[in-house]
Design an enzyme around this catalytic site. Structure first.
Site, PDB file in Angstrom:
ATOM      1  N   ASP A   1     -19.735  22.867 -51.709  1.00  0.00           N
ATOM      2  CA  ASP A   1     -19.184  24.206 -51.952  1.00  0.00           C
ATOM      3  C   ASP A   1     -19.301  25.119 -50.740  1.00  0.00           C
ATOM      4  OD1 ASP A   1     -20.162  23.075 -54.698  1.00  0.00           O
ATOM      5  OD2 ASP A   1     -18.557  24.509 -55.090  1.00  0.00           O
TER       6      ASP A   1
ATOM      7  N   ALA B   1     -14.632  23.752 -55.355  1.00  0.00           N
ATOM      8  CA  ALA B   1     -14.436  24.753 -54.304  1.00  0.00           C
ATOM      9  C   ALA B   1     -12.965  24.935 -53.874  1.00  0.00           C
ATOM     10  CB  ALA B   1     -15.330  24.411 -53.113  1.00  0.00           C
TER      11      ALA B   1
ATOM     12  N   ARG C   1     -17.085  33.962 -58.602  1.00  0.00           N
ATOM     13  CA  ARG C   1     -18.133  32.947 -58.418  1.00  0.00           C
ATOM     14  C   ARG C   1     -18.661  33.068 -56.987  1.00  0.00           C
ATOM     15  NH1 ARG C   1     -17.272  27.053 -60.595  1.00  0.00           N
ATOM     16  NH2 ARG C   1     -19.546  27.135 -60.520  1.00  0.00           N
TER      17      ARG C   1
HETATM   18  O1  MRU Z   1     -19.510  24.318 -60.597  1.00  0.00           O
HETATM   19  P1  MRU Z   1     -18.364  23.495 -60.083  1.00  0.00           P
HETATM   20  O2  MRU Z   1     -17.862  22.489 -61.065  1.00  0.00           O
HETATM   21  O3  MRU Z   1     -17.273  24.362 -59.507  1.00  0.00           O
HETATM   22  O4  MRU Z   1     -19.015  22.697 -58.883  1.00  0.00           O
HETATM   23  C1  MRU Z   1     -18.236  21.774 -58.156  1.00  0.00           C
HETATM   24  C2  MRU Z   1     -18.992  21.073 -57.092  1.00  0.00           C
HETATM   25  O5  MRU Z   1     -20.180  21.278 -56.909  1.00  0.00           O
HETATM   26  C3  MRU Z   1     -18.213  20.167 -56.204  1.00  0.00           C
HETATM   27  O6  MRU Z   1     -18.992  19.089 -55.787  1.00  0.00           O
HETATM   28  C4  MRU Z   1     -17.777  20.974 -54.978  1.00  0.00           C
HETATM   29  O7  MRU Z   1     -17.084  22.119 -55.378  1.00  0.00           O
HETATM   30  C5  MRU Z   1     -16.928  20.176 -54.076  1.00  0.00           C
HETATM   31  S1  MRU Z   1     -15.281  20.062 -54.718  1.00  0.00           S
HETATM   32  C6  MRU Z   1     -14.324  19.150 -53.696  1.00  0.00           C
END
Ligand code: MRU
Length: 366
Positions: free
Chosen positions: A243, A55, A90
């Site tokens: 997220d 995120a 996204r």
């Molecule tokens: O699909 P992604 O790899 O972007 O998902 C990432 C996550 O779910 C993380 O746990 C979340 O973004 C927290 S990042 C500090």
């Protein structure tokens, strides 16, 4: 954080003054490659294809992407179009929209001829702020780990994490990993259970990579092992990232987080969510209103890996012709979360806890 002794962030300005450089996370852990991004289209592509992911890093990349758009055309119309274009790459991580809104507020009042310079300054400030925010999440999370360590008389504190909420998901430090790195650096013995995190394996590929490079003891487990380990007293603490957090404390995170929270609740293992302020969506009342990204079935039906000869290849792992569904995130209800670890401190995972940390949001929270 360091890779082979060299300090890296996940995104940094290029030497030419007209680009940013990212670590291509689709190549890790097998290859460390960087990509130079010189257009808003390339920034959007990096977000969409998950060359950058996590995120906070998605937000920082979008901020620099907007700068690149304004270098080409700084008109009001171009600003609005670039924000819309980047925001749609996204849907679940609210940091993307948050960073673009911060950028819009910073550059819209400026005259077009100075907008690009203003955008670069603001994007850099967003990146620097993420580093400091994540560092503080670590400072605030270490006491939780230290308290468990004191009860374990020198034995390592076993921490389970899901997906990658590490420095690769942010600009530096990570959210869930920041307390872990800082505890490790302070000499507190820790060991991390790393959920592999199918289908894209961000745990096995990214979290294990970064923990290993920093020297943090860890073990990769299949996603289905966590509940068993919790039942057998092998997990002292869960820390995950998020997220998007709704105003009532519900937490969206990588698919499978909910099942870990359920197991933790059943077995009495504390389950913490680490997050920066930019991940709270004060406009959504509960997790029901958080959009969940549906990704390609191909990610479920095939796996990527490295051959013994070093080549990278995709392998089909499913019965041919079977369809697959691929929801990429789930929502963990606030009642299953022991607490939030933020840059402002630790609080209960509910509306009251959030407002105790961010009282200035009282008026605007959904
Ligand atoms: O699909 P992604 O790899 O972007 O998902 C990432 C996550 O779910 C993380 O746990 C979340 O973004 C927290 S990042 C500090």
């Amino acid at each position: 954080m360091k890779i082979d002794g060299k300090a890296f962030r996940t995104i940094w300005p290029g030497d030419d003054g007209a680009s940013v450089v990212i670590i291509d996370q689709t190549k890790l852990p097998h290859r460390f490659e960087t990509v130079t991004i010189g257009t808003v289209e390339a920034a959007a592509h990096a977000i969409l294809t998950m060359q950058v992911r996590g995120a906070p890093l998605i937000g920082a990349t979008a901020a620099y992407g907007l700068w690149l758009a304004l270098r080409r055309d700084a008109s009001d119309e171009a600003l609005a179009a670039a924000i819309q274009f980047l925001a749609k790459q996204r849907p679940t991580a609210v940091n993307l929209r948050w960073a673009l809104e911060e950028m819009r507020q910073a550059v819209a009042p400026l005259a077009p001829e100075v907008r690009a310079a203003g955008a670069f300054a603001k994007a850099s400030a967003i990146a620097d702020d993420d580093v400091e925010t994540c560092r503080l999440i670590g400072v605030n999370g270490v006491p939780l780990i230290r308290a468990l360590a004191e009860r374990k008389a020198g034995k390592p504190v076993n921490i389970l994490t899901h997906c990658n909420a590490g420095w690769l998901a942010c600009v530096d430090w990570g959210t869930a990993t920041s307390p872990i790195y800082q505890a490790h650096d302070a000499g507190i013995p820790v060991h991390v259970w790393v959920d592999e995190t199918r289908p894209r394996n961000q745990g096995a590929a990214l979290t294990a990579f970064e923990l290993g490079r920093h020297g943090v003891p860890h073990t990769i487990i299949v996603d289905n092992a966590g509940g068993h380990l919790m039942q057998h007293g092998e997990v002292d603490l869960c820390i995950v990232g998020t997220d998007r957090v709704a105003a009532n404390g519900d937490v969206a995170n990588k698919i499978g987080t909910y099942l870990k929270a359920l197991a933790a609740h059943d077995t009495g293992v504390p389950f913490y969510v680490a997050l920066p302020y930019s991940t709270i969506d004060w406009t959504v009342a509960s997790g029901r209103d958080i959009p969940i990204e549906e990704r390609s079935a191909d990610e479920v039906l095939r796996m990527y890996g490295q051959h013994t000869d070093g080549s990278i290849a995709a392998f089909s792992i499913a019965a041919s012709g079977s369809p697959a569904a691929n929801p990429a995130f789930d929502v963990t209800p606030a009642r299953l979360v022991t607490g939030f670890i933020t840059e402002r401190g630790v609080a209960s995972a509910d509306r009251k806890g959030l407002l105790s940390l961010y009282p200035e949001r009282g008026e605007s929270a959904a």
